[in-house]
Design a protein around this motif. Structure first.
Motif, mmCIF file in Angstrom:
data_model
loop_
_atom_site.group_PDB
_atom_site.id
_atom_site.type_symbol
_atom_site.label_atom_id
_atom_site.label_comp_id
_atom_site.label_asym_id
_atom_site.label_seq_id
_atom_site.Cartn_x
_atom_site.Cartn_y
_atom_site.Cartn_z
ATOM 1 N N PRO A 18 0.910 -0.954 -0.063
ATOM 2 C CA PRO A 18 -0.088 -0.013 -0.054
ATOM 3 C C PRO A 18 0.868 1.537 0.188
ATOM 4 O O PRO A 18 0.187 2.325 -0.314
ATOM 5 C CB PRO A 18 -0.862 -0.055 1.167
ATOM 6 N N ASP A 19 2.217 1.354 0.474
ATOM 7 C CA ASP A 19 2.922 2.354 0.491
ATOM 8 C C ASP A 19 4.048 2.394 -0.675
ATOM 9 O O ASP A 19 5.150 2.849 -0.347
ATOM 10 C CB ASP A 19 3.624 2.578 1.710
ATOM 11 N N TYR A 20 3.948 1.855 -1.655
ATOM 12 C CA TYR A 20 4.503 1.738 -2.597
ATOM 13 C C TYR A 20 5.270 2.973 -3.272
ATOM 14 O O TYR A 20 4.812 4.315 -2.977
ATOM 15 C CB TYR A 20 4.063 0.759 -4.068
ATOM 16 N N ALA A 21 6.359 2.907 -3.668
ATOM 17 C CA ALA A 21 7.284 4.484 -4.113
ATOM 18 C C ALA A 21 7.629 4.107 -5.637
ATOM 19 O O ALA A 21 8.052 3.028 -5.972
ATOM 20 C CB ALA A 21 8.349 4.655 -3.344
ATOM 21 N N ILE A 22 7.424 4.985 -6.319
ATOM 22 C CA ILE A 22 8.110 4.903 -7.994
ATOM 23 C C ILE A 22 9.242 5.590 -7.901
ATOM 24 O O ILE A 22 9.507 6.728 -7.419
ATOM 25 C CB ILE A 22 6.792 5.469 -8.748
ATOM 26 N N GLY A 23 10.467 5.230 -8.641
ATOM 27 C CA GLY A 23 11.746 5.864 -8.690
ATOM 28 C C GLY A 23 11.822 6.053 -10.325
ATOM 29 O O GLY A 23 10.633 6.646 -10.894
ATOM 30 N N ALA A 24 12.923 6.078 -10.927
ATOM 31 C CA ALA A 24 13.074 6.280 -12.288
ATOM 32 C C ALA A 24 12.186 5.626 -13.173
ATOM 33 O O ALA A 24 11.913 4.349 -12.908
ATOM 34 C CB ALA A 24 14.583 6.229 -12.518
ATOM 35 N N HIS A 25 11.790 6.255 -14.310
ATOM 36 C CA HIS A 25 10.821 5.474 -15.111
ATOM 37 C C HIS A 25 11.191 6.029 -16.325
ATOM 38 O O HIS A 25 11.298 7.292 -16.753
ATOM 39 C CB HIS A 25 9.398 5.590 -14.810
ATOM 40 N N GLU A 26 11.067 5.475 -17.646
ATOM 41 C CA GLU A 26 11.697 5.547 -18.952
ATOM 42 C C GLU A 26 10.675 5.036 -19.837
ATOM 43 O O GLU A 26 9.987 4.048 -19.675
ATOM 44 C CB GLU A 26 12.868 4.760 -19.254
ATOM 45 N N ARG A 27 10.180 5.981 -20.790
ATOM 46 C CA ARG A 27 9.030 5.873 -21.819
ATOM 47 C C ARG A 27 9.685 5.413 -23.003
ATOM 48 O O ARG A 27 10.984 5.576 -23.344
ATOM 49 C CB ARG A 27 8.458 7.069 -22.132
ATOM 50 N N GLU B 250 10.896 1.758 -11.829
ATOM 51 C CA GLU B 250 11.449 1.356 -10.711
ATOM 52 C C GLU B 250 10.342 1.553 -9.590
ATOM 53 O O GLU B 250 9.707 2.436 -9.420
ATOM 54 C CB GLU B 250 12.761 2.401 -10.443
ATOM 55 N N MET B 251 10.245 0.395 -8.891
ATOM 56 C CA MET B 251 9.001 0.347 -7.983
ATOM 57 C C MET B 251 9.444 -0.208 -6.721
ATOM 58 O O MET B 251 9.913 -1.156 -6.577
ATOM 59 C CB MET B 251 7.802 -0.407 -8.345
ATOM 60 N N THR B 252 9.481 0.575 -5.564
ATOM 61 C CA THR B 252 9.839 -0.079 -4.225
ATOM 62 C C THR B 252 8.665 -0.637 -3.701
ATOM 63 O O THR B 252 7.838 0.221 -3.395
ATOM 64 C CB THR B 252 10.747 1.098 -3.369
ATOM 65 N N LEU B 253 8.648 -1.745 -3.260
ATOM 66 C CA LEU B 253 7.494 -2.347 -2.556
ATOM 67 C C LEU B 253 7.422 -2.372 -1.025
ATOM 68 O O LEU B 253 8.345 -2.849 -0.466
ATOM 69 C CB LEU B 253 7.377 -3.715 -3.076
ATOM 70 N N ARG B 254 6.571 -1.693 -0.451
ATOM 71 C CA ARG B 254 6.512 -1.558 0.848
ATOM 72 C C ARG B 254 5.157 -1.147 1.412
ATOM 73 O O ARG B 254 4.099 -0.809 0.686
ATOM 74 C CB ARG B 254 7.309 -0.282 1.420
#
Ligand code: HEM
Length: 397
Positions: free
Chosen positions: A371-380, A393-397
């Motif tokens: 539920p508290d996931y975070a998004i880092g670098a992302h490329e199209r 980039e997704m941090t799972l928390r």
């Protein structure tokens, strides 16, 4: 206000693709019937104009296909998506029943096990590439299961689909890599069809092979020709995967950017179907479709001639302030009426209920477990019409 002549829009520009919304707004306000500077096509960007064109298939024909870069000839290359009635309706009718909400509900268990399989492997506290971890895999496996594609071949097919859609900056023509990928997909699916002919199953290919329909042109019932089967199955294989991957990842990135809306989902999963619709509107996977005119059309004081190509900017229609209040904000519970993110009219996406359900299940899994996931670098990735990411980039928390 800047003069119309300074307004430059190209669907094949990386800069536009990276952030199309400012130029879409200018198109809607300054040039709702925009002429490509190289005189190749018109561009409609307002919701009412796009929806009107999608409804009027007799004027806005699909016969040359949904993109001007590689024109079709009445479905010979891309099946139903580039056909007009009555042919379109007959071939689409073969699988219509398979993709209704009720039919998709009967796949519920199968869809959930694909989602659980890919997301169930992820561990809290880790950082993953969401594309590699599940956004590529879930839609590829769902359509792979439906078509009966052996597990071992799915990743290769996915890579070909991506290559088929990928475009080079500023180039309108399909790159050689896309043409080769298209050839490989056709050869692979053709092989699969041949195997199903002798060894039918309960997969979509077998259903398409066995289907018959009344064809007034020959005054009798008939099945699809081998070429029609191949093109229809090719279309399903590509349409079923690329767009849904983008819906899942565009949606998770957008919800990370709108934490109050994500919290609504975490505290009440019943809003997820509305959130998926809003994700489709807010950062839509399919940015435009094209048509050719069967007669001259006058719109906003501009005359477009018979035979001209017209790009219908779904991505812009979805953000039209004439249609949506506060269109640049993700608002789950905004009032809904007609939306055009799956197209509209006779070509409205055949797989819309399936795509929605896949995304709903992924959002629900993430809400329950991360539920508290975070998004880092992302490329199209720059593709023909489908806008989304190649890595997130997704941090799972
Ligand atoms: C988020 C996911 C999806 C999006 C945004 C999307 C978008 C679209 C759009 C905009 C069209 C209309 C094209 C036009 O008017 O020229 C379309 C047509 C179509 N889509 Fe989808 N699609 C998605 C998922 C799927 C899936 C999962 C399938 C199949 C399993 C599928 C199969 C098709 C087919 C067969 C057509 C052609 C329908 C016709 O011409 O009658 N799509 N899609």
């Amino acid at each position: 206000m800047p003069a119309t002549s300074e307004l430059m829009y190209s669907p094949f520009s990386k800069a536009v693709f990276d952030d199309p919304y400012p130029v879409y707004r200018r198109l809607r306000n300054e040039a709702p019937v925009y002429r490509d500077p190289e005189d190749r096509w018109w561009v409609l960007s307002r919701f009412e104009d796009v929806a009107g064109a999608l409804r009027d298939w007799e004027t806005y024909s699909s016969k040359l296909g949904p993109a001007p870069e590689n024109p079709d000839d009445d479905g010979r290359k891309y099946s139903v998506i580039s056909m007009d009635p009555p042919r379109h309706d007959r071939i689409r009718g073969v699988l219509k029943g398979f993709f209704t909400p009720r039919a998709v509900a009967s796949l519920e268990g199968a869809l959930q096990s694909v989602v659980d399989h890919h997301l169930g492997r992820l561990k809290r506290g880790t950082t993953v590439d969401a594309m590699e971890a599940f956004a590529f895999a879930v839609p590829t496996d769902v359509i792979g299961d439906l078509l009966g594609v052996p597990q071992a071949d799915r990743e290769q097919l996915r890579v070909w689909w991506e290559a088929f859609l990928t475009r080079h900056e500023g180039e309108v023509a399909m790159p050689q890599s896309a043409i080769e990928a298209n050839r490989n997909i056709s050869a692979y699916i053709g092989d699969l069809i041949d195997r199903r002919r002798t060894d039918p199953g309960d997969d979509l290919i077998s259903i398409v092979l066995q289907a018959t329909f009344h064809d007034p042109e020959i005054g009798d019932d008939r099945s699809l020709t081998p070429h029609e089967v191949l093109m229809f199955c090719n279309l399903l294989s590509a349409a079923g995967s690329e767009t849904t991957q983008k819906l899942i990842s565009n949606g998770l990135v957008a919800l990370h950017d709108h934490p109050d809306q994500w919290q609504r989902i975490v505290s009440d999963h019943s809003v997820i179907p509305a959130a998926v619709n809003e994700a489709l509107r807010y950062d839509t996977p399919s940015h435009w479709v094209a048509r050719t005119l069967t007669r001259p059309v006058e719109l906003h004081g501009v005359t477009m001639d018979a035979g001209d190509w017209v790009l219908l900017l779904l991505g812009s229609a979805n953000r039209d302030e004439r249609r949506y209040d506060d269109p640049d904000r993700f608002i789950i519970e905004r009032p809904r009426g007609t939306d055009v993110y799956f197209g509209w009219g006779i070509h409205i996406c055949l797989g819309q209920w399936l795509a929605r359900r896949e995304a709903q299940m992924v959002f629900e899994y993430v809400a329950k477990n991360f539920p508290d996931y975070a998004i880092g670098a992302h490329e199209r990735v720059l593709t023909a019409t489908v806008r989304g990411y190649t890595s997130v980039e997704m941090t799972l928390r």
